[in-house]
Design an enzyme around this catalytic site. Sequence first.
Site, PDB file in Angstrom:
ATOM      1  N   HIS A 270       8.780   5.818 -12.565  1.00 53.61           N
ATOM      2  CA  HIS A 270       8.407   6.529 -11.350  1.00 53.61           C
ATOM      3  C   HIS A 270       8.733   8.027 -11.495  1.00 53.61           C
ATOM      4  O   HIS A 270       9.747   8.384 -12.076  1.00 53.61           O
ATOM      5  CB  HIS A 270       9.185   5.971 -10.159  1.00 53.61           C
ATOM      6  CG  HIS A 270       8.729   6.511  -8.848  1.00 53.61           C
ATOM      7  ND1 HIS A 270       7.653   5.982  -8.184  1.00 53.61           N
ATOM      8  CD2 HIS A 270       9.171   7.540  -8.094  1.00 53.61           C
ATOM      9  CE1 HIS A 270       7.462   6.659  -7.068  1.00 53.61           C
ATOM     10  NE2 HIS A 270       8.365   7.619  -6.983  1.00 53.61           N
TER      11      HIS A 270
ATOM     12  N   SER B 251       4.015   9.446  -4.752  1.00 54.71           N
ATOM     13  CA  SER B 251       5.201   8.788  -4.202  1.00 54.71           C
ATOM     14  C   SER B 251       5.188   8.819  -2.663  1.00 54.71           C
ATOM     15  O   SER B 251       4.236   8.321  -2.063  1.00 54.71           O
ATOM     16  CB  SER B 251       6.447   9.466  -4.793  1.00 54.71           C
ATOM     17  OG  SER B 251       7.590   8.710  -4.552  1.00 54.71           O
TER      18      SER B 251
ATOM     19  N   ASP C 121       8.694   0.739 -12.370  1.00 53.92           N
ATOM     20  CA  ASP C 121       8.796   1.473 -11.105  1.00 53.92           C
ATOM     21  C   ASP C 121       8.957   0.453  -9.979  1.00 53.92           C
ATOM     22  O   ASP C 121       8.175  -0.501  -9.897  1.00 53.92           O
ATOM     23  CB  ASP C 121       7.502   2.294 -10.930  1.00 53.92           C
ATOM     24  CG  ASP C 121       7.440   3.049  -9.607  1.00 53.92           C
ATOM     25  OD1 ASP C 121       8.394   2.971  -8.815  1.00 53.92           O
ATOM     26  OD2 ASP C 121       6.416   3.720  -9.380  1.00 53.92           O
TER      27      ASP C 121
END
Length: 403
Positions: free
Chosen positions: A373, A189, A343
């Site tokens: 995600h 991320s 996501d």
Amino acid sequence: MASKLVYLAIASALVAYYFYLPLPENVEEGWKVMFIDSILRTMSHVAQLSDRLGISYYTDIGMLIMSSGNVPPISDENVTVTDTAFNNVPVRLFVPKKPSNALRRAVIYFHGGGWCTGSPAMKPYDLLSRWIADRLNAVVVSVDYRLAPAHPFPVPFEDSYATAKYFLQKEILEKYNVDPDRICVSGDSAGANLAAAVTQQLQDDNEVKVKPKIQALIYPALQTIDLDTPSYRDNSHMPYLNRKSMARFWSVYFANDSLLTEAMQSNTHVSSESNHLIKFANWSNLLPEELKRDHLYRSPQSGGSQFLKAYPGIADPRAAPLLVADEKLSKLPRTYILTCMYDVLRDDGFMYITRLKHAGVEVIHDHYDNAFHGMLLFITWPTDLSLGLRMVNNYINWLNENL
Ligand SMILES: *[C@@H]1O[C@H](CO)[C@@H](O)[C@H](O)[C@H]1NC(C)=O
Ligand SMILES: *[C@@H]1O[C@H](CO)[C@@H](O)[C@H](O)[C@H]1NC(C)=O
Ligand SMILES: *[C@@H]1O[C@H](CO)[C@@H](O)[C@H](O)[C@H]1NC(C)=O
């Protein structure tokens, strides 16, 4: 009695409304996904509410919640764990105990959390690093870079870069018995954003003689120019990261400015000065047909010249590594990219893959068509998901085979 029943009915309806989330059909362990998501949404609402009441800044509460599950650096039977510092940046270091005649491999890891929360001490990150160290017999450097909003861009990047640069020195690698030809830069991320940016900058840095062999990017955030890609549109309300929160994370990375947050949430933060960058993130050219589906391409609105002037980091490739020319990409090492279907950041990953391949970089793409995600973090009880564990396994297997 009757009134109690009415209250109970209303309370249950509220709980069900809050808890229930329509999920795509192919999602596994749906109830558990909803359960975890409702906890996270509750925390996020508490944070927003207390922010509005002036109790504490949103990200402080976020940090408090995220760090409540932190664990101290405790060695186990296989791995020695210590908190130390590289170049004045705190790191958690995982060194295998198994004696090894050969040089070891190493992974430099950047945690996620939207550049404003998270730490290597969070239980899932601590565990992930142990698993990598143990299974690969590798040294893992998990970097505790400073966070926004107290330390906005470029500080998180600079801390990350300084750590990587320190570790990649010949005498430091010797000290830890690490093979200079077998080093990976990785993260998830916001941490994958830092990993991608660090790997790019290392290629052109003449002071750095040892370059990473591979990079591994787990659902990376890679571009600031267009926050209205098909994945932002399709997944605006999916667990565990919604569109508004992602735009907020981006804006907080650059500034503590609610106008910027609003502009990023409505994708009106760019200006004509960034027109030359739009082609690097033009999803109309860079996404496969099945992701574009019936979405119409709209070029980002030129509404925000004041933002780029005040916060030039928005257009800086050290914050948005997709926004560089092919020539820069062509120097990158073999790359692993993990993407999830549901996501908002999915298309950042897909666009980077298209562009890297076009620039001649070898890319291994691990796409999960039923995932959200952040699932890599759901590997510890009671928020463990079998898909999260599979992702971690596939990622570690890839590292093991390619590093
Ligand atoms: C240490 O390694 C052994 C052998 O691979 C394994 O069975 C054990 O579970 C590991 N211990 C921990 C704490 O991971
Ligand atoms: C962010 O801005 C708000 C309001 O302008 C201010 O109260 C707060 O202290 C700032 N926080 C940080 C970390 O700078
Ligand atoms: C994006 O790509 C489409 C399709 O090739 C093209 O028509 C459009 O002009 C491009 N937009 C920008 C701003 O580059």
